[in-house]
Design a protein around this motif. Structure first.
Motif, mmCIF file in Angstrom:
data_model
loop_
_atom_site.group_PDB
_atom_site.id
_atom_site.type_symbol
_atom_site.label_atom_id
_atom_site.label_comp_id
_atom_site.label_asym_id
_atom_site.label_seq_id
_atom_site.Cartn_x
_atom_site.Cartn_y
_atom_site.Cartn_z
ATOM 1 N N ASP A 82 3.102 7.157 11.058
ATOM 2 C CA ASP A 82 3.362 5.818 10.546
ATOM 3 C C ASP A 82 3.594 4.847 11.698
ATOM 4 O O ASP A 82 4.102 5.226 12.759
ATOM 5 N N SER A 83 3.242 3.578 11.469
ATOM 6 C CA SER A 83 3.504 2.547 12.473
ATOM 7 C C SER A 83 4.979 2.175 12.449
ATOM 8 O O SER A 83 5.571 1.989 11.385
ATOM 9 N N ASP A 84 5.571 2.073 13.616
ATOM 10 C CA ASP A 84 6.970 1.661 13.700
ATOM 11 C C ASP A 84 7.097 0.201 13.269
ATOM 12 O O ASP A 84 6.207 -0.614 13.529
ATOM 13 N N PRO A 85 8.204 -0.156 12.604
ATOM 14 C CA PRO A 85 8.399 -1.556 12.216
ATOM 15 C C PRO A 85 8.502 -2.455 13.437
ATOM 16 O O PRO A 85 9.085 -2.080 14.455
ATOM 17 N N LEU A 86 7.909 -3.639 13.336
ATOM 18 C CA LEU A 86 7.930 -4.619 14.415
ATOM 19 C C LEU A 86 8.805 -5.799 14.015
ATOM 20 O O LEU A 86 8.602 -6.392 12.955
ATOM 21 N N ILE A 87 9.765 -6.128 14.865
ATOM 22 C CA ILE A 87 10.594 -7.316 14.685
ATOM 23 C C ILE A 87 10.313 -8.257 15.854
ATOM 24 O O ILE A 87 10.532 -7.898 17.009
ATOM 25 N N VAL A 88 9.821 -9.439 15.533
ATOM 26 C CA VAL A 88 9.517 -10.452 16.537
ATOM 27 C C VAL A 88 10.682 -11.436 16.590
ATOM 28 O O VAL A 88 11.108 -11.949 15.554
ATOM 29 N N LEU A 89 11.209 -11.684 17.779
ATOM 30 C CA LEU A 89 12.373 -12.544 17.939
ATOM 31 C C LEU A 89 11.958 -13.911 18.470
ATOM 32 O O LEU A 89 11.292 -13.998 19.508
ATOM 33 N N ILE A 138 10.582 -2.418 6.100
ATOM 34 C CA ILE A 138 9.466 -2.809 6.965
ATOM 35 C C ILE A 138 8.899 -1.579 7.654
ATOM 36 O O ILE A 138 9.642 -0.709 8.105
ATOM 37 N N GLY A 139 7.607 -1.517 7.752
ATOM 38 C CA GLY A 139 6.925 -0.417 8.428
ATOM 39 C C GLY A 139 5.475 -0.377 7.994
ATOM 40 O O GLY A 139 5.027 -1.185 7.170
ATOM 41 N N GLY A 140 4.717 0.533 8.552
ATOM 42 C CA GLY A 140 3.302 0.636 8.215
ATOM 43 C C GLY A 140 2.873 2.075 8.034
ATOM 44 O O GLY A 140 3.307 2.966 8.768
ATOM 45 N N ALA A 141 2.024 2.306 7.041
ATOM 46 C CA ALA A 141 1.524 3.658 6.784
ATOM 47 C C ALA A 141 0.525 4.063 7.856
ATOM 48 O O ALA A 141 -0.146 3.228 8.463
ATOM 49 N N LYS A 142 0.418 5.350 8.093
ATOM 50 C CA LYS A 142 -0.501 5.864 9.111
ATOM 51 C C LYS A 142 -1.944 5.546 8.729
ATOM 52 O O LYS A 142 -2.291 5.436 7.546
ATOM 53 N N ALA A 200 0.826 -1.201 0.000
ATOM 54 C CA ALA A 200 0.000 0.000 0.000
ATOM 55 C C ALA A 200 0.861 1.252 0.000
ATOM 56 O O ALA A 200 0.447 2.295 -0.474
ATOM 57 N N ASP A 201 2.067 1.171 0.537
ATOM 58 C CA ASP A 201 2.955 2.319 0.626
ATOM 59 C C ASP A 201 4.334 1.897 0.122
ATOM 60 O O ASP A 201 4.930 0.967 0.665
ATOM 61 N N PRO A 202 4.854 2.559 -0.923
ATOM 62 C CA PRO A 202 6.153 2.144 -1.479
ATOM 63 C C PRO A 202 7.309 2.282 -0.500
ATOM 64 O O PRO A 202 8.361 1.694 -0.707
ATOM 65 N N ARG A 203 7.117 3.043 0.581
ATOM 66 C CA ARG A 203 8.188 3.162 1.577
ATOM 67 C C ARG A 203 8.358 1.882 2.378
ATOM 68 O O ARG A 203 9.411 1.654 2.967
ATOM 69 N N PHE A 204 7.313 1.044 2.405
ATOM 70 C CA PHE A 204 7.349 -0.172 3.208
ATOM 71 C C PHE A 204 6.987 -1.370 2.325
ATOM 72 O O PHE A 204 5.916 -1.974 2.493
#
Length: 709
Positions: A212-219, A201-205, A155-159
């Protein structure tokens, strides 16, 4: 002299080694000679353009099975495009069974007569959840096709790679839509840098004035250990505080790299950030699975899934609700703010400059103290003022009908059937007008059902059928005198035909339907996820009951997403009145939650009051239409005596076969009902005689009354 067996053993050892690739520069030369772009190569190998760039500049190396497929491709190109002056030599290739099919599609440029497979692949509709991976670990299956399906356009080319990734111990970062990234990070600071600079990785507002949503990294546990974290929080102090101590090497490592942690520290949901530069946020959210980041009640079974399935579950939730930022309760509260941002850009009339200003309809940026009757008893406005005027008690039902009020005819019925309202709190939030400004105090006001607030009024004179719970109290008992009620409760007394004369009130002048976008997004997510599980709006009542009986066996990943959506609703409402935590708290002290503009116990009271009144209205209409009265009510679950084991045996239907409006109706949308459980009536009566609530156990276990506090 070496024996033949020793020589053969040495040769076999060489054959078992991983294939050696050409130099990074040669990889780039071969690709360019073949006329293939990095993006197209990434598509064929089911990876990212950034990963291909890393392979060609020597920053990282591909891992199996991409390693074998990539080498076969390079070998094919090397045979066709030898380096200038080098003799053309036959190049050995790997067996076809050891690599993805589709790597060979890039051995020469595509022509119009030979379109690539990925150009023809259908794009899945946005409303459909991503399909489960073909195998439990898609990145390690040697037969995994690489051209079967094109990923959904971002949806967003940045992410380009979605809102999140699940990092496993081998450095594979599993994203949404089956994407797998190669993460070279070996430390937490390197992981943060890679996430922000290279991962995509990231999410549009969610709102034009939002962030914008901060990128989430699950470990995973293995990834956490590889990055220097303990597999589990160790020691009594760490477990109690749910975070690493300030002197832990990882915390020092983060600080040394000029990154910061939020006040909650390095816990299961650690947020690592630097101050924003201009409009660009620099923040990464980490979730550590082995530290119980995903609660089993909200995310059943997800922490035990394979990384690709975890990414799918969290990815569907992120796309339909919000990128997780903590527990589902935290995410529910964050979603309110994301959809109603507190500020927007406004033009300063004096200077003409654009500055940050209040966004109408939001809760603003400053916390707001409640009226004394709306606050918990430990709140500073209560302790500091010495308030003794009583408190609002708008909670969900916990009621059991007295056994001596059961009739002979009811006792002859064989079954007790439980009905559960779908996301009752969410249904109550629809078109709910709440206060947006501070409360004002009024004496002897005229009641107005359109003004949200808290009213001191005597409703004890109102006669109600004792076979139904009283609508004005959570325990269903008749009020004993004047008490504080939310607007919806007092309005229902008027609806029943009684005069009300408030003694005093705390009312809010500025009002609005603050929760409307929150309701709309969660309702859409809930209905869409149920539809993916085979429970759709077009089913007949019998088909709906059958689909609900089997939906939990359809797709465990989506079942977990559905549970998370429901937990987001209840937890988000509960967070509006979060209580103090910790053994060191003293009454009258402020606690951290009070500093949030979203700490609004009056809004929580409005939601629960409306939900309880909605329940009583259905109970009353059912009694009028069918003559049936409930045995017990627990929050959004009600138990009725029934001649059969199905709700169809006692729910009211018109002559046309349609469900009668006003009572309980079956269906998949918020506010409609589904079957909760069936037991023998004697079982229910036995519990009632013991003072227990059959609605808590009708499903076969203990129901959870989740107030989110």
């Amino acid at each position: 002299m070496a024996t033949e067996e020793e020589l053969f053993a040495s040769v076999d050892a060489l054959l078992e080694e991983e294939p050696q690739l050409p130099s990074p520069a040669e990889r780039a030369r071969l690709r360019e000679a073949a006329g293939i772009t990095q993006s197209r190569l990434a598509t064929a190998l089911k990876t990212t353009t950034q990963s291909v760039k890393n392979w060609e500049n020597g920053r990282s190396e591909p891992r199996p099975p991409r390693l074998e497929a990539y080498q076969r491709l390079l070998n094919g190109w090397a045979a066709k495009y030898p380096e200038h002056g080098a003799p053309t030599m036959p190049v050995p290739t790997l067996s076809a069974a050891s690599q993805p099919k589709g790597a060979e599609t890039l051995t020469h440029p595509a022509t119009p007569e030979e379109p690539t497979a990925h150009a023809e692949a259908p794009v899945p509709a946005p409303a459909t959840a991503p399909e489960p991976p073909a195998s439990r670990r898609p990145s390690t299956s040697p037969q995994r096709p690489t051209t079967a399906k094109t990923a959904k356009p971002a949806a967003d080319p940045r992410f380009p790679h979605g809102p999140l990734a699940v990092l496993d111990g081998d450095g594979s970062a599993y994203g949404v839509d089956g994407i797998v990234l190669d993460c070279p990070a070996t430390t937490i600071p390197e992981l943060v840098e890679w996430t922000l600079r290279e991962s995509g990785i990231g999410g549009a507002k969610l709102h034009r004035y939002g962030k914008d949503s901060d990128p989430l990294i699950v470990l995973t546990a293995e990834a956490a250990v590889n990055l220097g974290l303990p597999e589990r929080l160790e020691g009594h102090e760490q477990r109690r505080s749910l975070r690493l101590p300030q002197d832990h090497p990882i915390v020092k490592q983060v600080a040394k790299a000029k990154w910061q942690l939020t006040q909650r520290g390095f816990g299961p949901w650690a947020r690592i950030y630097r101050k924003a530069q201009g409009r660009e946020r620099q923040c990464v959210q980490l979730a550590i699975l082995s530290w119980d980041a995903l609660d089993t009640r909200s995310w059943p079974g997800v922490a035990q899934m394979e990384p690709a399935d975890i990414a799918r579950a969290l990815g569907v939730y992120a796309q339909r609700v919000i990128t997780p930022r903590g527990s589902t309760a935290v995410s529910g509260l964050e979603l309110m703010t994301a959809l109603r941002p507190p500020t927007k850009a406004v033009q300063d009339p004096a200077s003409g400059n654009w500055v940050s200003g209040h966004n109408p309809g939001s809760l603003g940026t400053d916390p707001m103290d409640p009226a004394p009757p709306e606050a918990p008893q430990e709140h500073p406005v209560v302790v500091g003022s010495g308030w003794t005027g009583g408190f609002l008690n708008e909670e969900a039902y916990q009621w059991v009908r007295p056994v001596d009020l059961l009739t002979y005819d009811e006792c002859t019925l064989p079954f007790a059937v439980g009905l559960d309202l779908n996301t009752a709190f969410l249904a109550a939030a629809a078109r709910l007008v709440v206060g947006l400004s501070a409360p004002d105090h009024f004496h002897a006001p005229t009641f107005n059902p359109k003004i949200p607030g808290s009213w001191l009024v005597d409703l004890s004179h109102i006669e109600m059928d004792p076979r139904l719970p009283n609508p004005f109290t959570p325990d269903g008992n008749r009020p004993t005198g004047p008490a504080w009620y939310q607007t919806h409760t007092v309005a229902y007394a008027q609806e029943l035909g009684y005069d009300v004369h408030p003694i005093e009130a705390y009312l809010r002048r500025e009002t609005g339907a603050y929760l409307d976008p929150w309701h709309d997004r969660l309702k859409t997510a809930y209905v869409a996820t149920l539809a993916d599980l085979g429970v759709t709006k077009d089913l007949s009542d019998q088909e709906f009951l059958t689909a609900m009986e089997h939906h939990k066996h359809a797709d465990p990943t989506l079942v977990a997403v559905l549970a998370a959506i429901k937990a987001t609703v209840k937890g988000g409402v509960g967070k509006l009145r979060e209580r103090p935590q910790g053994k060191h708290y003293r009454e009258g002290e402020r606690w951290p939650a009070l500093e949030r503009p979203t700490w609004r116990p009056d809004i929580r009271a409005a939601v629960i009051s409306k939900a309880r009144i909605n329940m009583h209205r259905k109970l009353l209409n059912m009694a009028r239409m069918t003559g049936l009265y409930p045995l017990a009510v627990l929050s959004d679950c009600v138990v009725y005596p029934s001649p059969g084991q199905s709700p169809l045996d006692f729910l009211p239907y018109a002559a046309s076969g349609k469900q009668q409006p006003g009572g309980f109706r079956l269906g998949p949308t918020p506010g409609l009902a589904k079957l909760e459980g069936v037991q023998e009536l004697a079982w229910a009566v036995d519990l009632m005689e013991q003072g227990l609530n059959p609605a808590r156990h009708i499903k076969g276990g203990d129901a959870v009354l989740d107030e989110g506090e």
